[in-house]
Design a protein around this motif. Structure first.
Motif, short mmCIF file in Angstrom:
data_model
loop_
_atom_site.label_atom_id
_atom_site.label_comp_id
_atom_site.label_asym_id
_atom_site.label_seq_id
_atom_site.Cartn_x
_atom_site.Cartn_y
_atom_site.Cartn_z
N ALA A 9 0.82 -1.21 0.00
CA ALA A 9 0.00 0.00 0.00
C ALA A 9 0.85 1.26 0.00
O ALA A 9 2.01 1.26 0.44
CB ALA A 9 -0.90 0.00 1.23
N TRP A 10 0.27 2.32 -0.54
CA TRP A 10 0.87 3.67 -0.47
C TRP A 10 -0.22 4.61 0.02
O TRP A 10 -1.34 4.57 -0.49
CB TRP A 10 1.38 4.12 -1.84
CG TRP A 10 2.38 5.24 -1.76
CD1 TRP A 10 2.12 6.55 -1.52
CD2 TRP A 10 3.80 5.12 -1.91
NE1 TRP A 10 3.30 7.27 -1.51
CE2 TRP A 10 4.35 6.41 -1.75
CE3 TRP A 10 4.66 4.05 -2.17
CZ2 TRP A 10 5.73 6.66 -1.83
CZ3 TRP A 10 6.03 4.30 -2.25
CH2 TRP A 10 6.54 5.60 -2.09
N VAL A 11 0.11 5.42 1.01
CA VAL A 11 -0.86 6.35 1.57
C VAL A 11 -0.53 7.77 1.12
O VAL A 11 0.62 8.21 1.24
CB VAL A 11 -0.86 6.27 3.13
CG1 VAL A 11 -1.78 7.33 3.72
CG2 VAL A 11 -1.29 4.88 3.59
N ARG A 31 -3.95 4.48 9.77
CA ARG A 31 -2.86 3.65 9.21
C ARG A 31 -2.75 2.34 9.97
O ARG A 31 -2.54 1.28 9.38
CB ARG A 31 -1.52 4.41 9.27
CG ARG A 31 -1.34 5.49 8.23
CD ARG A 31 0.14 5.91 8.12
NE ARG A 31 0.69 6.27 9.43
CZ ARG A 31 0.69 7.49 9.94
NH1 ARG A 31 0.19 8.50 9.25
NH2 ARG A 31 1.21 7.73 11.13
N TYR A 91 -2.23 -4.83 5.32
CA TYR A 91 -1.51 -4.02 4.33
C TYR A 91 -0.10 -3.71 4.83
O TYR A 91 0.12 -3.53 6.03
CB TYR A 91 -2.26 -2.72 4.02
CG TYR A 91 -3.51 -2.97 3.20
CD1 TYR A 91 -3.41 -3.26 1.83
CD2 TYR A 91 -4.77 -2.95 3.78
CE1 TYR A 91 -4.55 -3.51 1.07
CE2 TYR A 91 -5.91 -3.21 3.03
CZ TYR A 91 -5.79 -3.50 1.68
OH TYR A 91 -6.92 -3.76 0.94
N ILE A 110 2.39 -0.77 4.54
CA ILE A 110 2.43 0.62 4.06
C ILE A 110 3.86 0.93 3.64
O ILE A 110 4.70 1.33 4.44
CB ILE A 110 1.91 1.60 5.13
CG1 ILE A 110 0.53 1.14 5.64
CG2 ILE A 110 1.82 3.02 4.54
CD1 ILE A 110 -0.06 2.02 6.74
N ASN A 144 4.40 6.70 2.24
CA ASN A 144 3.39 7.65 2.70
C ASN A 144 3.84 9.04 2.27
O ASN A 144 4.98 9.43 2.52
CB ASN A 144 3.28 7.56 4.23
CG ASN A 144 2.18 8.44 4.81
OD1 ASN A 144 1.39 9.04 4.07
ND2 ASN A 144 2.11 8.51 6.13
N ALA A 199 4.78 4.59 7.91
CA ALA A 199 5.14 3.84 6.71
C ALA A 199 6.61 3.46 6.74
O ALA A 199 7.40 4.04 7.49
CB ALA A 199 4.86 4.70 5.48
#
Lengths: 282, 282
Positions: free
Chosen positions: A111-113, A241, A249, A251, A254, A268
């Motif tokens: 995942a990327w936030v 998060r 997920y 991370i 971010n 992240a």
């Protein structure tokens, strides 16, 4: 470490010799900048404001409420000049370099936030029209400094109506480097999570604006619900998060323009600070 | 928040009107910098290097080993010009502002941690004479880029002997803003801990150099012992800070030029990043 080969040792010795002799004949080694000693560098507005900005971006400044008066034109020049675009671009490049080093698993859990305002979308037009705003801890409580004119002191009013009216227009453009990064990450197989301080009541206009700006196919758009009201951004974002981690997920990255987007807990693997000398959110 | 008074609501409306009308007649709001679209800002060396430097200072760059070739003269100009002094000065000012907000207890447990190289002491003279060095994870393994001349590619050799010889000279000057901060913190009642990646075998010359530069009365000088060899700086420094916490110290502030001085665990209440575009330590 192993000893360097003889020829290199000799080079070092030869290079060191003048240093050693000059040091012994001149016991106090002068910093080249000492020529300016006595005259504080903070007398120069542009120098001071560049340093103030660096302090903001590194979080040395901590919590701040207003752009120093003497730096208002610096901030405006920065935001409307090439540096803002260049800084955003380099931040995106380093983000992409990190993303490229991630071995994307087939489980769809990489995942990327992204934060939204001043990360994916630019509200610069709003701040230009209304003076550079300052946020008081909570994105719902926007303290806007309205510049009556460029030449007079700003009058400050406590306001979120005008910013919300701007949000409702749903016409904030993308930050070009962020849009490019977003699309590249998507293509690489990252799941994209948008984590914003905007409220749940702004879900539709936010999605509309994101699409208008060219962002598509995010995995989830996370906004502040009723239970998040009064929670500081850093805690709210950390909690969300943390829930992503609970869902399995990873991370990997971010991106945010505020340190409160990036710090706290459940951080992240790598965090990327986008520039923003306009306002601070705790 | 409470609704703003009627007069303010009116001001907001009046200020918003032109925005709304211009937005509706012009659906795509142009970023002012879009004039430069198409031409990448990274074509301009000075612009690129300023952005690269910001990425280094915010840790967006992550681990890096060499100054980009095109930024070598930028780094040299930065370090020997006013910006380095100004940036250090503003970092010290924000550190002092935080320190002033701390209510110092009478138990003598309010602590401030300083790194040594490029935080209290400047090795600029060394790097000027030897080319800007790059550190490979461990301060004991210094990879020095020796510039044969300013106009040719540097030859790289793996070397700590030349840096150690410089350390043995014990003539590195203080960074002026750091010395001022150090003295002010001492006077306020903070206990000063010096936490350096230098080795235990360099204790005497390091203390000698600190005194030479004007630093006195630190509580403890902590250096890498045998058991710390091979430990990354971020882990070694976190462990040592953790021991201070175990002793009951409250680490109110931490100043360092590397993110590995400031991050990890047992982090200070506030951390202050001093500028350093010369090298990176993991």
């Amino acid at each position: 470490m192993a000893s360097p080969p003889l020829s290199l040792s000799l080079s070092i010795f030869l290079l060191l010799s003048p240093l050693i002799s000059s040091a012994s004949s001149q016991p106090f080694i002068r910093l080249p900048t000492e020529a300016t000693k006595g005259k504080s560098t903070v007398d120069d507005d542009d120098l001071y404001c560049s340093s103030w900005h660096l302090a903001v971006e590194t979080n040395n400044a901590g919590s701040w409420k207003t752009i120093p008066t003497r730096c208002r034109s610096y901030a405006q020049d920065y935001m409307t000049g090439q540096r803002y675009m260049s800084d955003s671009e380099i931040a995106a490049n380093f983000s992409l370099a990190h993303a490229s080093s991630v071995e994307i698993a087939r489980d769809g859990k990489d995942a990327w936030v992204f934060d939204v305002d001043e990360t994916l979308l630019s509200n610069l037009k709003y701040y230009e029209d209304h003076g550079f705003g300052i946020l008081d801890g909570d994105v719902n409580h926007v303290l806007i400094k309205i510049l009556i004119s460029n030449n007079t002191e700003p009058s400050e009013i406590f306001d979120d109506d005008s910013f919300n009216a701007w949000v409702d227009l749903a016409v904030a453009p993308a930050i070009p480097a962020s849009l490019k990064l977003y699309n590249e990450l998507k293509q690489m197989g990252f799941k994209i999570f948008l984590l914003t301080g905007r409220s749940e009541s702004q879900r539709n206009v936010t999605a509309k604006n994101l699409l208008f700006a060219g962002y598509t196919d995010w995995e989830r758009l996370i906004l502040r619900g009723h239970s998040d009201e009064g929670t500081k951004a850093i805690a709210y974002k950390s909690e969300r998060r943390s829930e992503l981690l609970d869902e399995g997920y990873r991370i990997q990255g971010n991106s945010g323009d505020q340190w409160s987007d990036l710090q706290g807990f459940a951080v992240a693997i790598r965090s990327f600070k986008l520039p923003n000398p306009m306002y601070y959110i705790a």
